[in-house]
Design a protein around this motif. Structure first.
Motif, PDB file in Angstrom:
ATOM      1  N   MET A  10     -20.574 -35.702  13.895  1.00  0.00           N
ATOM      2  CA  MET A  10     -19.722 -36.181  12.729  1.00  0.00           C
ATOM      3  C   MET A  10     -20.348 -37.055  11.718  1.00  0.00           C
ATOM      4  N   ALA A  18     -22.086 -34.402   9.490  1.00  0.00           N
ATOM      5  CA  ALA A  18     -20.843 -34.094   8.758  1.00  0.00           C
ATOM      6  C   ALA A  18     -20.307 -34.947   7.473  1.00  0.00           C
ATOM      7  N   GLU A  19     -20.055 -36.117   7.993  1.00  0.00           N
ATOM      8  CA  GLU A  19     -19.647 -37.043   7.105  1.00  0.00           C
ATOM      9  C   GLU A  19     -20.458 -37.511   5.804  1.00  0.00           C
ATOM     10  N   MET A  74     -12.253 -34.254   6.645  1.00  0.00           N
ATOM     11  CA  MET A  74     -13.076 -34.896   7.383  1.00  0.00           C
ATOM     12  C   MET A  74     -12.371 -36.185   8.174  1.00  0.00           C
ATOM     13  N   SER A 117     -10.380 -37.949  11.106  1.00  0.00           N
ATOM     14  CA  SER A 117     -10.135 -37.402  12.550  1.00  0.00           C
ATOM     15  C   SER A 117      -9.831 -38.614  13.314  1.00  0.00           C
ATOM     16  N   LYS A 172     -21.114 -30.667  16.649  1.00  0.00           N
ATOM     17  CA  LYS A 172     -20.556 -31.760  17.176  1.00  0.00           C
ATOM     18  C   LYS A 172     -21.003 -33.308  16.564  1.00  0.00           C
ATOM     19  N   TYR A 209     -21.978 -28.463  11.291  1.00  0.00           N
ATOM     20  CA  TYR A 209     -22.180 -30.094  11.916  1.00  0.00           C
ATOM     21  C   TYR A 209     -21.043 -30.598  12.793  1.00  0.00           C
ATOM     22  N   ARG A 210     -19.832 -30.122  12.178  1.00  0.00           N
ATOM     23  CA  ARG A 210     -18.616 -30.727  12.821  1.00  0.00           C
ATOM     24  C   ARG A 210     -18.358 -29.860  14.116  1.00  0.00           C
ATOM     25  N   ASP A 211     -18.178 -28.572  13.837  1.00  0.00           N
ATOM     26  CA  ASP A 211     -17.604 -27.576  15.160  1.00  0.00           C
ATOM     27  C   ASP A 211     -18.827 -27.307  16.131  1.00  0.00           C
TER      28      ASP A 211
END
Length: 1444
Positions: free
Chosen positions: A503, A506-507, A533, A535, A501, A496-498
Motif C-alpha cells: 500500500m 500504491a499510495e 485508495m 482502506s 500488497k 501495487y495494491r492487489d
C-alpha cells in the motif's frame, strides 16, 4: 484536491532527487554542533541549485538541468520502522493546523458560499463560468481555493520516509560525502578511515541499508575548517595535499563558524534551518529510538490514540484495520446516553506539545558569508562532482545494455527475480538516472523498454514501478509529445495494491497521479482515484485522501457541493479514528455549511452532535454548547431515545460551562421554543365569580379569543361615551382601553397598568422534542424604572432595577414588583403549552418585561442512570417584531417595522375598580317581553368612583327607568304577579271613549331628545354621584326582548372615572356581553284608513281615521307558551290618539292560542287643542285603551322608556328625522306652508305609534307563569301597512361614492299617490228606492256628493260624471245608469272646506246599481294641470231600485 504551493512539475521533481550520503568524523560533527546542527542539517537549506547545470546524453546531446535539488542525509544503517513512520506522519499532520487568526476564506461554489478559514486566500472564483475561463483563472491564480498545508506536509514526509526498494533506484544513494576537519592531527588518515567505513557499509554483508545506486559510488572529500579555532594557512595546505591526492573535482575546503561573540550581539542572522529540521527526523534512526518515548508522552489530547472518540467510536490502539462495521461515520452514537460517555467527557484534558522543537537558535556561529560558502560548496559538488559522475554512469549503462542484453537472455530464462547485473535492472538504473537529471525523453524510452521486459517475465512489482515512472516521464516531457498515459498509473496502482500488497507504493503512485489529473482539470477522475485508495489499514491516510477528494468535487466545472460535504464527513470520521481531533472538528464544521438549512435534519443533527462532542473534548465549551443548541432548536426527526441522549449531553455540557463561567447575565436556553408573537398581556385583577343568582360581568379574560370586529365595536362604544363626557368632542390624546394585548391589537403605544393590580403575561411554549421537559422556578424577567406621575410635570425616571440578579436584592425587589414563580412546569413530548406568569407592581414607573427565566431539565426516563437533579439555569428573551410600516413612500419601498410595546407597560397611580353583578338576569326572552332585573355596582378599589355611565349599541334592549316618572300605585294583581308595569285597577274595559286615559309626556323625561344626547349612552344614578371605596349599590333594570328571533349578543360598556384626575389615565371601562335567546311571540300589523263619514261631533271635526290592528300568534309553543292575551292597546303621538275601540269583546281581553289571529278596529282622532298648546310643544300624547280590568300606565317606566328608545334607534337607522321621532320640534306647519311637497305629504302621513301590550301564560315545571310584553307599530302613511317585526324593515340602499360635485337637485314634485289624498268624497243617497216603472219609464233619484278638502291649502277640484264601468263583470253584477244634468264640475275648495254638490241619477229599470262611478281630480291652486291627480275612489255605493 486543494491547491498546493508548488506546481505539479515542481512537486514531482522534488519528490525524486539525487540522494547523497554523509559520513563525518567526530571532530567534524563537533564543529557543526556549535550551530545545533549536524552536517547534513547544515547543508539542507542550500540543497536547491539556483543556476543551471549541463550534461551530455549517450547521443552526445547537451541536457540542461534546471532548479535541481539534492538530498543530503546522514548514513543510517537500519531501515525506518513502520510504527515510527506512522507516528511521525501523525505528528506532522497534527502540527499543521489552520491559522485561527487568518481572514475567512469564502469559496463560491454554485449556490453555496463555503467558508474555509485556513488562511487568507483568493476566493470566490466564478465556477459557474465557462470551462475555458475557469482554467484561465486557475492558471493565473496561485491560490484559487483552500489550501491544506497538513496534507502537503504529510505528502512530503511520506515520500521522504519511503524505504529504499530493490525494484527501483530513485532513492538509492549516488554519492557519499566524507567530512573531516582541518584541526585533526592527520586529516588524510581520517579520510581514509571514512572511505573504508563507507566501503564496508556498502559492500559488507552486515549492512543492508542504505541502498547504493552503483557499486562505484562517488566519494567526495570535504575538509571542514572552523574559522574561530584553527589556522587558515594550515587548512589551505591540507587542502592542497587533498587536491593532489583526490583531484580538484573530488574534494573541497569549507570554511564555517566565522561569527564571533561580539558580532552575535549586534548582527541578526536569519535562521533558514527551522522549517527543515522536522523533516530530517525520519532519516536518523537513532533519533527515532531515543525520542520515541518522548513523542508518545508528549502527544496532545487531540492526537491521543487512547482519548475518547468525539463521535462516539472506539479507536484501536494502533492504526490497524477495523474489525467491525459498526463504526460507520453517519451512525449516531447509541451509547451516548450511558455514563461511560459522560465519564469520558469528564476526564481531564491537558494540552501537550504538538511537535518537539529545538530549544536554541540554529546557525549561531554562521555569518552571511558562511551561508554563501555553503551555497557555493553545494554548487561545486553538484556541477563538478555529481553531474559528471551521473553522465559517466549513464554512458556506461547504455554501453552495457547494448552488449550484454542478448547474451544474458539466452543464459537466463524468464524469472520474476533479477540479479543486480540483469540487463532489465541496468535499463531501469539508466532510466532512473535520466529521470533524476530531468532527461525525461530518454527516461521514458528506457522505462517503456523495461516495462515490456518485466511484463514478459511476469515480474509485476518491477513492471508496476516501470509503468508508474513511464507515466510520470511522459507527463514531464517538454512540449508534451504524447498524452499522459493515465491507464499506466491505474495499472500500477492496482498491481501495487492487489498483486504486490504494497500500500505504500500504491499510495505514492496515487498521490502522483492525482496531482497530474488535477493539473489537467480532471477533478472527477482524481477524486475517484483518491477514494479508491482509502482502506481500513490507515485511518490517517484515508482521512487525508477523502478530504482531498472532497476538494476535488468543489473544483469541478459544475461544483458538486453535496459530494464535497459528504466526503468531508467521511474524512472527519477517519480523522477522529486517527486521533486527529482538531482536523476532525474542522471537517465537520466545513461540511455543516452545506447541510445547514436544507431540510436534512438527521444529517444536521449528527454533524452538530459530533461537533459538540469534539469541541468539548478540545476544551471549546462555547462551541460545544452552540452545536448542541442547534440540535435542540431544529425540528428533529430523531427517535425519542436519541433526542433524550442529545438533551442530556447538552445539559451536562451546559452545566460544566456555566459552572466554569463567571458571566453576569444568564445565558440563553434553546428549549422549549417560545412563540414570541403569540405572547398575550392582560391587565386586570381576578374578578369574583357569580354567587347564587348573581351573574358577574363577562368583561375581558385570557380565555376569550380575540375578535377584530368585536374589538372595533368596543372601541366605537368607548369613543361614543368619551365624546359625550367631553361635550361631543373626542380628545386628541384619547387612547382606547385595551385590557388584553396580542399580535392583532394596536401595540404602538405604551399600555397603561394600575399600581397594585396584577399584570398577567401568557407565554406560549412549544416542546419540539419527543421527550418530556421539566421547567422549574419559572418566572418573568423584567427591569423597572421608578417614576412619579402625580407631580405636575412628572418626574425623571430613577435608576433601572432588574430582577436578573434577584438573589442578593430579592427583598428590595419585592417592594417594587412581586414576581410570581411557577415551581414546576411540565411539558409532554411535542406539546404546545401556555404559561401564565404574573407580576404585581407596587410603585409607579416604567416597566419592561424582557423574557422568562427558569431551570431546564429532562424528565427522568425509567431506568435512566442520570440523576433527577440535572437542571441548568438560563433565560429566553421575548423578542416581538412590530407591524410593518406602510405609510410613507420610503416605508413602502423598504421593509421597516414599527415598535411593539405590549411588554412595556406604564404603571399609573391608583384608579377606581368597578365590579358589576346582574341579579335575575334572563337568558331567554320572548320577542318584546318585558323583564325586570337588578344590577349591583361595587367599587373594589381604594379610590372613589364617579361619572358612572353605560353605553350600548342596542339601547332599545334595556332601561334604568325615567327620572321624573309619576309614582303610580301598583295594583294587587301586579304586585302578586311581579309585573314590570305600573297598573291601576279599572272596573271594566275602556272601549268607550269616556274611559280612554290620556297623558302628555316629554321625551326629555326619559333621556331622549336632549341636546347632544346619544340614545346609547345612559347615566346611572349614584348617591351623591360617587361610589365610595368598598361600597356597592343595587339598581333596577328593565329588559325588553329583541323584536327579531334568534340568539343576540348585546354589549354593555360601563364607563367610570376617578374623583382624583391623573395625567396618564382619565377613565376606565368595564365590558359585559349578554347573550339573549329570543323566541317568537306575536306579530302585529296595523293600517290607517280615512273614515268615509263626515265629522259630526266637535271632537271629530279636526279629523278622524280608522286604525285596523291585526294580531297573530306566531309562537310555536316554544318555552311552554300556552296562550297570549291582548290586555291593552295604547297610542303615542304628537298629533293623533286612539279614541275608542269599534269592536269590543266585552270585559275580557282578547285571547290568542297558537297560530290564531285577531283583528281590532279603533277610531283615532286628532289631539285636542288644549293638548297642542305651546306648553305641550314637543310632547307626546299617550292614550290607553285597555281590554281587561287593569290599566297599564303606558306613559311611565318601562313602557314609555322602551317606546322612546325604539324611536331613537329607528331614527338612527333611517338617517333622518321624521315627524314621529323628532323630539325637539313643535310639529307646527306654519314654517313649511310654502313647501307644496311637504303640504301634500302631510295629507297622507300619519305619525301614530301603536303599542300593543300582552300577557303570555307559560307552563314551566308544572307551574304557570305570566309573562308580559309590548310590541310597537309605527304608522306613517295612510293606507300603508306597518308591521312590528324588525325583519320586515327594508335594507338601506347603498350610496355610491361621488367624486365630482353635482348640480343642485331639481325641485321635487309631489307624487301621484300623495296628490290622491287631497280630497275626501262621500255620497248621500237612499239605500232603497221604489219606482213604478210601468207608469214612468225613467226613475230619477237625488244624490248628494260631499267634498272635503283634507289639506291646508286651496285646491281646484274637477268632478267628472261621464265615467262608466265598462268591464263585463261589473255590468253583469251592477246595472247601467246615467247622470242627468251637468256631468262635469270645476270647483275651488279652500283649506279644510267642505262642499256639497246636488246630483241626479237616472235609471230605466229596476236593479242594484253602484253609484260610485264618478271621478274626482284635484290639484293645488295656481299649479299647472300636470300636477292634477285622480283622487282615491270611495267604497262602492250600492242602491236598490225596486219596481212597484
Amino acid at each position: 484536491m486543494a491547491q498546493c504551493v508548488q506546481s505539479v512539475q515542481e512537486f514531482i521533481q522534488d519528490s525524486f532527487v539525487p540522494m547523497v550520503a554523509v559520513l563525518c568524523s567526530e571532530d567534524a560533527d563537533r564543529v557543526t554542533r556549535k550551530n545545533n546542527l549536524n552536517f547534513s542539517e547544515l547543508l539542507r537549506p542550500f540543497c536547491r541549485l539556483t543556476s543551471e547545470g549541463h550534461l551530455r546524453d549517450p547521443s552526445n546531446q547537451i541536457q540542461v538541468v534546471k532548479n535541481l535539488k539534492i538530498c543530503v542525509s546522514n548514513i543510517v544503517t537500519e531501515p525506518p520502522q513502520q510504527v515510527v513512520t506512522r507516528r511521525l506522519l501523525s505528528e506532522v499532520v497534527s502540527a499543521s493546523q489552520p491559522a485561527e487568526s487568518s481572514v475567512a476564506n469564502v469559496i463560491t461554489a454554485g449556490d453555496y458560499d463555503l467558508n474555509i478559514s485556513d488562511r487568507s486566500l483568493k476566493a470566490s472564483l466564478p465556477w459557474y463560468n465557462s470551462w475555458k475561463e475557469t482554467l484561465m483563472e486557475l492558471s493565473t491564480s496561485k491560490f484559487y481555493t483552500a489550501t491544506t498545508p497538513w496534507f502537503e506536509t504529510y505528502r512530503e514526509t511520506f515520500l521522504q520516509s519511503m524505504p529504499a526498494s530493490d525494484h527501483e533506484f530513485l532513492n538509492h544513494c549516488l554519492a557519499c560525502m566524507l567530512v573531516a576537519t582541518s584541526h585533526e592531527n592527520a586529516p588524510v588518515e581520517q579520510f581514509q578511515k571514512l572511505s573504508q567505513e563507507q566501503h564496508r557499509i556498502q559492500h559488507g554483508s552486515e549492512c543492508t541499508y542504505p541502498k547504493w545506486f552503483i557499486p562505484n559510488t562517488l566519494k567526495y572529500y570535504v575538509l571542514l575548517h572552523d574559522m574561530g579555532e584553527g589556522e587558515e594557512q594550515r587548512a589551505e595546505s591540507i587542502y592542497e595535499d587533498m587536491k593532489q591526492r583526490y583531484g580538484t573535482q573530488g574534494c573541497y575546503l569549507l570554511k564555517i563558524n566565522s561569527r564571533t561573540s561580539v558580532q552575535s550581539s549586534n548582527e541578526q542572522i536569519p535562521d533558514p534551518w527551522s522549517q527543515y529540521l522536522h523533516k530530517s527526523n525520519f532519516q536518523n534512526q537513532e533519533m527515532y529510538d531515543e525520542s520515541l518515548t518522548g513523542i508518545v508522552n508528549n502527544m496532545s489530547v487531540e492526537n491521543s490514540i487512547n482519548a475518547p472518540e468525539a463521535d462516539g467510536l472506539d479507536l484501536p490502539a494502533k492504526d490497524a484495520p477495523c474489525k467491525t462495521c459498526n463504526d460507520h461515520p453517519l451512525r449516531l452514537d447509541q451509547t451516548s446516553a450511558h455514563m461511560d460517555g459522560i465519564d469520558a467527557l469528564r476526564a481531564p484534558v491537558s494540552d501537550g506539545k504538538k511537535v518537539p522543537s529545538a530549544s536554541s537558535t540554529h546557525g549561531a556561529c554562521l555569518t552571511l558569508n558562511d551561508h554563501d560558502r555553503i551555497r557555493q560548496f553545494i554548487q561545486e559538488f553538484t556541477f563538478r562532482g555529481l553531474l559528471p559522475h551521473i553522465e559517466k554512469n549513464i554512458r556506461q549503462l547504455n554501453d552495457q545494455v547494448l552488449v550484454i542484453s542478448d547474451s544474458y537472455r539466452l543464459l537466463f530464462p524468464k524469472n520474476p527475480w533479477y540479479p543486480p547485473e540483469a540487463p532489465e535492472l541496468q535499463i531501469r538504473k539508466m532510466a532512473d538516472l535520466c529521470f533524476l537529471v530531468q532527461h525525461y525523453d530518454l527516461a521514458y524510452s528506457c522505462y517503456h523498454t523495461a516495462k515490456k521486459d518485466f511484463l514478459n517475465d511476469q515480474a509485476m512489482l518491477y513492471a508496476a514501478g516501470a509503468l508508474e515512472m513511464a507515466a510520470v516521464s511522459a507527463f514531464l516531457q517538454p512540449g508534451a509529445p504524447r498524452p499522459y498515459p493515465a491507464h499506466y498509473m491505474d495499472t500500477a496502482i492496482q498491481t501495487y495494491r492487489d498483486v504486490c500488497k504494497n500500500m505504500v507504493l500504491a499510495e505514492r503512485c496515487a498521490l502522483l497521479s492525482a496531482e497530474i489529473l488535477k493539473s489537467q482539470a480532471k477533478y472527477s477522475e482524481a477524486a475517484t482515484l483518491l477514494i479508491k485508495m482509502t482502506s481500513e489499514d490507515s485511518d490517517l491516510r484515508s482521512a487525508l485522501l477523502l478530504e482531498q477528494a472532497a476538494h476535488c468535487f468543489i473544483n469541478t466545472r459544475s461544483p458538486m457541493v453535496r459530494k464535497f460535504a459528504f466526503h468531508m464527513i467521511l474524512a472527519g470520521h477517519r480523522f477522529s479514528k486517527a486521533g486527529q481531533k482538531r482536523h476532525a472538528l474542522r471537517c465537520y464544521c466545513q461540511a455543516m455549511q452545506v447541510y445547514r438549512g436544507k431540510g436534512w435534519s438527521l444529517a444536521e443533527d449528527h454533524i452538530n452532535f459530533i461537533i459538540g462532542r469534539q469541541s468539548f473534548t478540545l476544551r471549546q465549551p462555547e462551541n460545544a454548547v452552540s452545536a448542541f443548541r442547534h440540535i435542540l432548536l431544529n425540528d428533529s426527526k430523531q427517535a425519542a431515545s436519541q433526542q433524550g441522549a442529545f438533551l442530556r449531553e447538552y445539559l451536562y455540557v451546559y452545566k460544566n460551562v456555566s459552572q466554569a463561567s463567571a458571566e453576569a447575565s444568564l445565558p440563553q436556553l434553546p428549549l422549549p421554543c417560545i412563540q414570541s408573537s403569540a405572547t398575550r398581556v392582560f391587565f386586570g385583577h381576578d374578578r369574583r365569580l357569580a354567587e347564587g343568582e348573581k351573574q358577574a360581568a363577562s368583561h375581558v379574560s385570557l380565555d376569550q379569543e380575540y375578535d377584530r370586529e368585536l374589538s372595533q365595536q368596543w372601541r366605537e362604544l368607548e369613543e361614543q361615551v368619551v365624546a359625550i363626557v367631553n361635550r361631543g368632542v373626542l380628545p386628541v390624546t384619547f387612547q382606547p382601553t385595551q385590557y388584553c394585548l396580542n399580535s392583532q391589537t394596536d401595540n404602538m403605544r405604551f399600555p397603561l397598568a394600575v399600581v397594585e393590580e396584577p399584570i398577567i403575561v401568557e407565554v406560549v411554549f412549544r416542546n419540539p422534542l419527543k421527550v418530556s421537559l421539566v421547567l422549574t422556578d419559572l418566572s418573568l424577567l423584567w427591569k423597572f424604572a421608578l417614576k412619579e406621575f402625580t407631580l405636575p410635570h412628572g418626574s425623571e425616571a430613577s435608576e433601572i432595577v432588574s430582577n436578573e440578579k434577584d438573589v442578593q436584592v430579592k427583598h428590595s425587589l419585592e417592594d417594587l414588583i412581586t414576581t410570581e414563580v411557577i415551581s414546576e412546569f411540565c411539558m409532554n413530548p411535542e406539546e404546545t403549552k401556555v404559561a401564565r406568569l404574573k407580576l404585581l407592581p407596587h410603585q409607579t414607573g416604567e416597566l419592561h418585561i424582557r423574557g422568562v427565566v427558569y431551570n431546564l431539565g429532562a424528565a427522568p426516563s425509567p431506568g435512566s442512570v442520570f440523576s433527577d437533579g440535572m437542571f441548568v439555569r438560563g433565560r429566553q428573551d421575548l423578542e416581538i417584531q412590530g407591524p410593518r410600516l406602510n405609510s410613507t413612500k420610503e416605508e413602502k419601498t423598504s421593509v421597516r417595522h414599527g415598535p411593539d410595546r405590549r411588554l412595556d407597560p406604564i404603571i399609573t397611580p391608583p384608579m377606581p375598580l368597578l365590579e358589576v353583578f346582574f341579579i335575575n338576569f334572563p337568558t331567554a326572552l320572548l320577542c318584546g317581553e318585558i323583564r325586570k332585573a337588578y344590577v349591583e355596582f361595587a367599587n373594589v378599589s381604594k379610590v372613589p368612583l364617579t361619572g358612572l355611565r353605560v353605553v350600548s349599541k342596542r339601547p332599545e334592549f334595556f332601561t334604568f327607568g325615567s327620572h321624573t316618572s309619576a309614582l303610580t300605585p301598583l295594583s294587587p294583581g301586579a304586585s302578586e304577579n311581579c309585573s314590570a308595569y305600573k297598573t291601576v285597577v279599572t272596573g271594566s274595559s275602556s272601549s268607550s271613549s269616556s274611559a280612554v286615559a290620556t297623558t302628555l309626556v316629554s321625551p326629555l323625561d326619559f333621556g331622549a331628545g336632549g341636546n347632544g344626547s346619544q340614545p346609547g349612552v345612559v347615566d346611572i344614578p349614584l348617591p351623591d354621584s360617587v361610589l365610595q371605596p368598598g361600597a356597592s349599590i343595587q339598581l333596577p333594570m328593565w329588559l325588553r326582548g329583541p323584536d327579531r328571533e334568534g340568539v343576540h349578543e348585546i354589549n354593555f360598556l360601563f364607563y367610570y372615572e376617578s374623583t382624583e384626575k391623573t395625567s396618564k389615565m382619565s377613565h376606565r371601562v368595564l365590558r359585559h356581553t349578554a347573550i339573549i335567546c329570543a323566541s317568537r311571540s306575536l306579530s302585529v300589523r296595523a293600517t290607517a284608513c280615512r273614515s268615509n263619514t263626515l265629522p259630526e261631533r266637535s271632537m271629530e271635526r279636526d279629523g278622524s281615521m280608522l286604525v285596523f290592528v291585526d294580531v297573530e300568534n306566531i309562537n310555536t309553543n316554544e318555552a311552554g307558551v300556552r296562550e297570549f292575551h291582548i290586555v291593552q292597546v295604547s297610542s303615542c303621538s304628537k298629533q293623533w290618539r286612539l279614541h275608542s275601540c269599534i269592536n269590543p269583546v266585552g270585559d275580557k281581553d282578547s285571547k290568542l292560542t297558537s297560530r290564531e289571529r285577531g283583528k281590532l278596529c279603533f277610531r283615532a282622532i286628532k289631539c285636542r287643542n288644549q293638548e297642542a298648546t305651546s306648553n305641550a310643544a314637543g310632547r307626546y300624547t299617550f292614550a290607553d285603551i285597555n281590554l281587561g280590568n287593569e290599566q297599564i300606565i303606558s306613559s311611565t317606566t318601562p313602557c314609555a322608556d322602551f317606546f322612546f328608545r325604539r324611536c331613537q334607534t329607528t331614527e338612527l337607522k333611517k338617517g333622518f328625522t321624521t315627524g314621529g321621532v323628532s323630539f325637539g320640534q313643535s310639529g307646527s306647519l306654519s314654517d313649511s306652508e310654502g313647501d307644496i311637497a311637504s303640504v301634500v305629504r302631510k295629507c297622507s302621513e300619519v305619525d301614530l305609534n301603536i303599542v300593543v301590550l300582552w300577557k303570555a301564560y307559560v307552563v314551566e315545571d308544572n307551574k304557570q307563569l305570566i309573562l308580559e310584553g309590548q310590541l310597537h307599530v309605527a304608522l306613517q302613511t295612510i293606507g300603508k301597512e306597518a308591521c312590528s317585526l324588525s325583519q320586515k324593515e327594508e335594507a338601506q340602499e347603498m350610496v355610491l361614492l361621488k367624486f365630482r360635485p353635482e348640480l343642485p337637485p331639481p325641485l321635487v314634485r309631489p307624487s301621484t299617490e300623495q296628490l290622491s289624498h287631497l280630497i275626501k268624497t262621500n255620497l248621500h243617497y237612499p239605500e232603497s228606492y221604489d219606482h213604478p216603472f210601468p207608469q214612468k219609464s225613467l226613475c230619477m233619484v237625488p244624490v248628494t256628493l260631499t267634498l272635503s278638502n283634507c289639506s291646508m291649502v286651496d285646491v281646484d277640484v274637477v268632478i267628472d260624471l261621464r265615467h262608466k264601468a265598462t268591464s263585463p263583470e261589473t255590468l253583469e253584477i251592477h246595472g247601467s245608469f246615467t247622470w242627468l244634468g251637468q256631468t262635469q264640475y270645476k270647483l275651488p275648495l279652500k283649506a279644510q272646506e267642505v262642499h256639497k254638490l246636488q246630483l241626479t241619477a237616472c235609471f230605466i229599470h229596476a236593479g242594484v246599481y253602484n253609484l260610485g262611478t264618478h271621478r274626482v281630480f284635484a290639484k293645488i291652486a295656481n299649479q299647472d294641470s300636470t300636477c292634477e291627480a285622480s283622487q282615491q275612489s270611495s267604497m262602492p255605493a250600492l242602491i236598490v231600485v225596486n219596481s212597484i
